[in-house]
Structures are given as structure tokens and as C-alpha cells.
Design a protein around this motif. Structure first.
Motif, short mmCIF file in Angstrom:
data_model
loop_
_atom_site.label_atom_id
_atom_site.label_comp_id
_atom_site.label_asym_id
_atom_site.label_seq_id
_atom_site.Cartn_x
_atom_site.Cartn_y
_atom_site.Cartn_z
N TYR A 73 0.84 -1.21 0.00
CA TYR A 73 0.00 0.00 0.00
C TYR A 73 0.87 1.25 0.00
O TYR A 73 0.92 1.99 0.99
N PRO A 74 1.58 1.52 -1.11
CA PRO A 74 2.43 2.71 -1.17
C PRO A 74 1.59 3.99 -1.11
O PRO A 74 0.40 3.99 -1.47
N LEU A 75 2.21 5.06 -0.63
CA LEU A 75 1.53 6.36 -0.64
C LEU A 75 1.14 6.69 -2.07
O LEU A 75 1.94 6.53 -3.00
N SER A 76 -0.09 7.18 -2.26
CA SER A 76 -0.57 7.45 -3.61
C SER A 76 -1.46 8.69 -3.61
O SER A 76 -1.92 9.16 -2.56
N THR A 77 -1.72 9.20 -4.82
CA THR A 77 -2.54 10.42 -4.95
C THR A 77 -3.28 10.41 -6.27
O THR A 77 -2.83 9.81 -7.26
N ASP A 78 -4.43 11.08 -6.26
CA ASP A 78 -5.17 11.28 -7.51
C ASP A 78 -4.98 12.70 -8.02
O ASP A 78 -5.66 13.14 -8.93
N MET A 90 -8.12 4.20 -3.90
CA MET A 90 -6.67 4.15 -3.65
C MET A 90 -5.94 3.41 -4.76
O MET A 90 -4.92 3.88 -5.27
N PHE A 91 -6.46 2.25 -5.17
CA PHE A 91 -5.78 1.46 -6.19
C PHE A 91 -5.88 2.09 -7.58
O PHE A 91 -5.08 1.78 -8.47
N ALA A 92 -6.85 2.99 -7.75
CA ALA A 92 -6.96 3.71 -9.02
C ALA A 92 -6.08 4.95 -9.06
O ALA A 92 -5.86 5.53 -10.14
N SER A 93 -5.56 5.38 -7.91
CA SER A 93 -4.71 6.58 -7.85
C SER A 93 -3.27 6.23 -8.25
O SER A 93 -2.92 5.06 -8.45
N ASP A 94 -2.44 7.26 -8.36
CA ASP A 94 -1.06 7.08 -8.82
C ASP A 94 -0.10 6.95 -7.63
O ASP A 94 -0.17 7.75 -6.68
N VAL A 95 0.77 5.97 -7.72
CA VAL A 95 1.81 5.81 -6.69
C VAL A 95 2.74 7.01 -6.75
O VAL A 95 3.16 7.44 -7.83
N ILE A 96 3.04 7.58 -5.59
CA ILE A 96 3.94 8.75 -5.53
C ILE A 96 5.38 8.28 -5.68
O ILE A 96 5.83 7.37 -4.97
N ASN A 97 6.09 8.86 -6.62
CA ASN A 97 7.48 8.51 -6.90
C ASN A 97 8.43 9.39 -6.10
O ASN A 97 8.31 10.63 -6.13
#
Length: 243
Positions: free
Chosen positions: A156-161, A230-237
Motif C-alpha cells: 500500500y504505497p503512498l498514492s494520490t489522484d 486508492m488502487f486507481a490513484s497514482d503511486v507517488i514517486n
């Protein structure tokens, strides 16, 4: 006759002395027993009190179903950095971060922040991901800590839409609003499994409003919806600091 009387008198005195000593000893033994019993009662009372305090402390420990739990683990997991003497995000990265740590300069809506994580990992999707972060923001001429977040594992990496920030684990998902005023949990849904295999679902929010209408069934739907978001959002690089 005098001698006989005197002998009897002395014998009586000695007998009285023996009886007296016996009474004194009996009283002393009785007193010692009472003292011992009192001391034992005091120790038992102390033990009962300590056990009650331990039980109260255990009951006060936040569980995964609470927002307090999320805040505690975020505070413990995300890095603490002394940014004294740093006037820019670049100075924080160049002067304060250690090898293995990661950083990214990112926008959440109109709010620009620096996110610093304790470590990065290859998410196998082209991103170096993270599961915790401390966020910094410019406030006037100063840089301030905006807040801390964390997830429950590398799945569950930090992610954002682009607007909201998501964190999660096997049992919960959080959706954050990131603004110049702070990091707020807009929605948190979670599940708790009982020893007999039953599932209880919970929903909370730091946003103002009445959330009391979410029963277990409603909270379960919210949890599923948040997992989908959450799974549809983008993983923060994150960029990783190297030696």
C-alpha cells in the motif's frame, strides 16, 4: 511453718511470673500476626490497584479502527528532521537527508509540499515508492511541518489522484485532504475481525459533519469504495538519496 509458708509464697510468685510471661508472649504473637495480616492486605491492595491501572492503560490503547491509531503510527514511522537553518526545500534535501531516504516535491490541488520518507523501495511499476512521509510547506519566509502519514505495508504505497492522498493496509484505508492548514483525514474506513470470525466495519472522519449514520454495512461499502479509489490513484514517486 514460716519456712513452709515462705516457700509456698515464692512458688506462687514464680508461677505468676511464668503465667505473666506467657500472657505477654501470647499478646506479642497475636500482635505480630495482626501486623503480618495487615501488611499482606496492603500488598494485595497495591497489587489489585496496579492490575486495575494496567487494564485501564490497555483499554486506552488505540486500535486500528480509530483515527488516533493512524496518527500515532504516522508520528512514530515518518522521519523527524531538524530543519533549523534551512530556508528552502533544496537545502533540506542537500543538508539534512541521509542515504536511503527519499523526497519529492508534489502538488495536492493548489498546495505544494515537500514529502520526505524514511526509505524507498522499487514498486516494480517504474516508481520508487514509500510507505511513510513527513510533509513540509512554505509559510511566509519559513518552512514548517505540515503533517505525517504512513501506510501499513509495501503493498500500500503512498498514492494520490492529484488532489487527495491515500494510505492503507489490509484492514483500513485513509483519504487525506492536504492544504496549507494541515493534513486532515477526510475519510477512514476499517474492518476488525473478532475471535469467532465475525467482521465489524467502522467509518470515521476528521471533516465536520455527522457520520453516525454509518452502520457496519455502510462502513463496509465505504471501505470497498476507498480501496477502489486508492488502487486507481497514482503511486507517488520519490527520489532516493545515494551515498
Amino acid at each position: 511453718m514460716k519456712r513452709k509458708f515462705l516457700g509456698l509464697f515464692l512458688a506462687g510468685v514464680m508461677m505468676a511470673s511464668v503465667v505473666g510471661c506467657g500472657n505477654d508472649k501470647a499478646e506479642s504473637d497475636s500482635s505480630n500476626e495482626a501486623t503480618t495480616e495487615t501488611a499482606a492486605e496492603v500488598e494485595n491492595q497495591k497489587a489489585d490497584k496496579a492490575e486495575a491501572e494496567d487494564t485501564t492503560e490497555e483499554a486506552a490503547v488505540p486500535t486500528e479502527t480509530s483515527i488516533e491509531f493512524i496518527k500515532e503510527i504516522s508520528e512514530e514511522s515518518a522521519p523527524d528532521i531538524d530543519i533549523e537553518g534551512c530556508d528552502t526545500f533544496t537545502q533540506i534535501v542537500d543538508k539534512k537527508l541521509e542515504p536511503g531516504m527519499g523526497y519529492t516535491n508534489i502538488d495536492f490541488g493548489d498546495t505544494n509540499v515537500l514529502m520526505v520518507c524514511s526509505g524507498t523501495y522499487d514498486n516494480m511499476d517504474g516508481n520508487m515508492a514509500a510507505i511513510d512521509a513527513t510533509m513540509y510547506i512554505y509559510k511566509g519566509d519559513e518552512i514548517q511541518v505540515l503533517g505525517k502519514v504512513c501506510s501499513g505495508g509495501t503493498a500500500y504505497p503512498l498514492s494520490t489522484d492529484g488532489t487527495y492522498l491515500y494510505t492503507g493496509s489490509n484492514h483500513w484505508v485513509c483519504k487525506y485532504a492536504v492544504t496549507e492548514d494541515g493534513v486532515k483525514i477526510l475519510e477512514k474506513a476499517s474492518v476488525e475481525y473478532t475471535t469467532d470470525g465475525a467482521e465489524n466495519y467502522f467509518y470515521e472522519s476528521e471533516d465536520e459533519g455527522d457520520n453516525s449514520n454509518y452502520d457496519s454495512a455502510g462502513a463496509e461499502k465505504k471501505l470497498n469504495d476507498l480501496y477502489d479509489e486508492m488502487f486507481a490513484s497514482d503511486v507517488i514517486n520519490f527520489d532516493t538519496i545515494v551515498e
